[in-house]
Design an enzyme around this catalytic site. Sequence first.
Site, PDB file in Angstrom:
ATOM      1  N   ASP A 106       8.197   4.917  -0.970  1.00 48.33           N
ATOM      2  CA  ASP A 106       7.232   5.552  -0.066  1.00 48.33           C
ATOM      3  C   ASP A 106       8.026   6.470   0.847  1.00 48.33           C
ATOM      4  OD1 ASP A 106       5.179   6.191   1.737  1.00 48.33           O
ATOM      5  OD2 ASP A 106       4.410   4.135   1.831  1.00 48.33           O
TER       6      ASP A 106
ATOM      7  N   ASP B  70       3.032  12.370   3.229  1.00 44.55           N
ATOM      8  CA  ASP B  70       3.250  10.942   3.010  1.00 44.55           C
ATOM      9  C   ASP B  70       2.799  10.629   1.582  1.00 44.55           C
ATOM     10  OD1 ASP B  70       3.498   8.189   3.300  1.00 44.55           O
ATOM     11  OD2 ASP B  70       1.900   7.989   4.787  1.00 44.55           O
TER      12      ASP B  70
ATOM     13  N   HIS C  86      -4.958   6.766   5.716  1.00 39.46           N
ATOM     14  CA  HIS C  86      -5.006   7.162   7.126  1.00 39.46           C
ATOM     15  C   HIS C  86      -5.097   8.672   7.248  1.00 39.46           C
ATOM     16  CE1 HIS C  86      -0.681   8.003   6.424  1.00 39.46           C
ATOM     17  NE2 HIS C  86      -0.743   6.914   5.699  1.00 39.46           N
TER      18      HIS C  86
ATOM     19  N   GLU D 250       0.391   6.545  -3.592  1.00 42.47           N
ATOM     20  CA  GLU D 250      -0.124   7.259  -2.421  1.00 42.47           C
ATOM     21  C   GLU D 250       0.023   8.761  -2.584  1.00 42.47           C
ATOM     22  OE1 GLU D 250       1.966   6.469   1.272  1.00 42.47           O
ATOM     23  OE2 GLU D 250       0.348   7.348   2.468  1.00 42.47           O
TER      24      GLU D 250
ATOM     25  N   HIS E 237      -0.156   8.426  11.329  1.00 44.96           N
ATOM     26  CA  HIS E 237      -1.150   7.373  11.061  1.00 44.96           C
ATOM     27  C   HIS E 237      -2.298   7.472  12.055  1.00 44.96           C
ATOM     28  CE1 HIS E 237       2.343   5.664   8.854  1.00 44.96           C
ATOM     29  NE2 HIS E 237       1.389   5.413   7.991  1.00 44.96           N
TER      30      HIS E 237
ATOM     31  N   GLU F 270      -3.804   5.401   0.011  1.00 46.01           N
ATOM     32  CA  GLU F 270      -2.744   4.583  -0.580  1.00 46.01           C
ATOM     33  C   GLU F 270      -3.232   3.219  -1.048  1.00 46.01           C
ATOM     34  OE1 GLU F 270       0.565   3.689   2.051  1.00 46.01           O
ATOM     35  OE2 GLU F 270      -0.501   4.525   3.742  1.00 46.01           O
TER      36      GLU F 270
HETATM   37 CO    CO Z   1       0.848   6.337   4.261  1.00 48.16          CO
END
Ligand code: CO
Length: 311
Positions: free
Chosen positions: A97, A108, A168, A297, A176, A201
């Site tokens: 990640d 992200d 998010h 994700e 986030h 995710e």
């Molecule tokens: Co994330």
Amino acid sequence: MIDDWMDEAEKPSREAMEKGAREAGAVAHAALDMARSIVKPGAKYIDAANALESLIKEKGFEPAFPVNLSLNEQAAHYTPSLDDTLKFPDSGLVKVDLGASKGGILSDCAITVDLSGSMQELVAATEEALAAAISTVKAGVKVSAIGQEIEAAITKRGFKPIENLGGHGVQFHDLHSSPFIPNYDNGDDTELEEGEIIAIEPFATTKEGRGAVANSDTWEIYSLAGDALVRQPDARAVLKEVSARYPSEPFAARWLSGVVGSRFSLYSALRALVSAGALEPHPTLIEMNGAVVSQKEATLLVTKDSCEVLT
Ligand code: CO
């Protein structure tokens, strides 16, 4: 947390945000591509993390957070320690990640690497869940409807979604933000908006899993929490460095190599700063029944009729 001092005037225009987010997304995507070849049995965690973070920097970005390399029941937030000696085992699932950041614009994304190739179905469950979620995303869709798609794709394969992790919003200087995007139908009527940047995710675990994660009692990732009075010289030195280098973003202990004398004194200083409330630790998240976890994700730009995948 930095909204206090952030000047609205420095916030980029919507066009600049979207352009920057596409660039940050492409950089993170390139790093995930690299991860597919370097995260393999026998390779050292720290070499993989350094290579991925170096690639992001070579492209003119910073890691949005320390590269997470979380194995099996670790769902997220493991990153190598300073002088880490761990090697990837012959089998297991590694969640890679990572994200890229420049000027407060962030990306992200994550993939799961199946070290022996023996858990492809669990990997496919989160890949299919993300694909199903992406095909649902458009302005006006409820976050619970996305969660429903994710849950259906995971349970169809005989697995369980992790219910206390989710996607998010990704906003300026805020990785986030709201909305929270669940991995199951949580009944939340919040609707996505055109122009919103979000990360989705899905996480899945086996039937033996609880379908939830909890904090472990170890951590390697921290963020600055606030002012605190510390007297110990090493702790003061670490706090000064962190305040200058990572005022709002998470950092890894290993990024502070050389700030104080030894590994022991660095970790002592970090412990003192956590106790004093100056640093917030982000513990490794563990599946509550110790079951293996997969994750996938992506960061997306919500459009009127669908979405643009940025990573
Ligand atoms: Co994330």
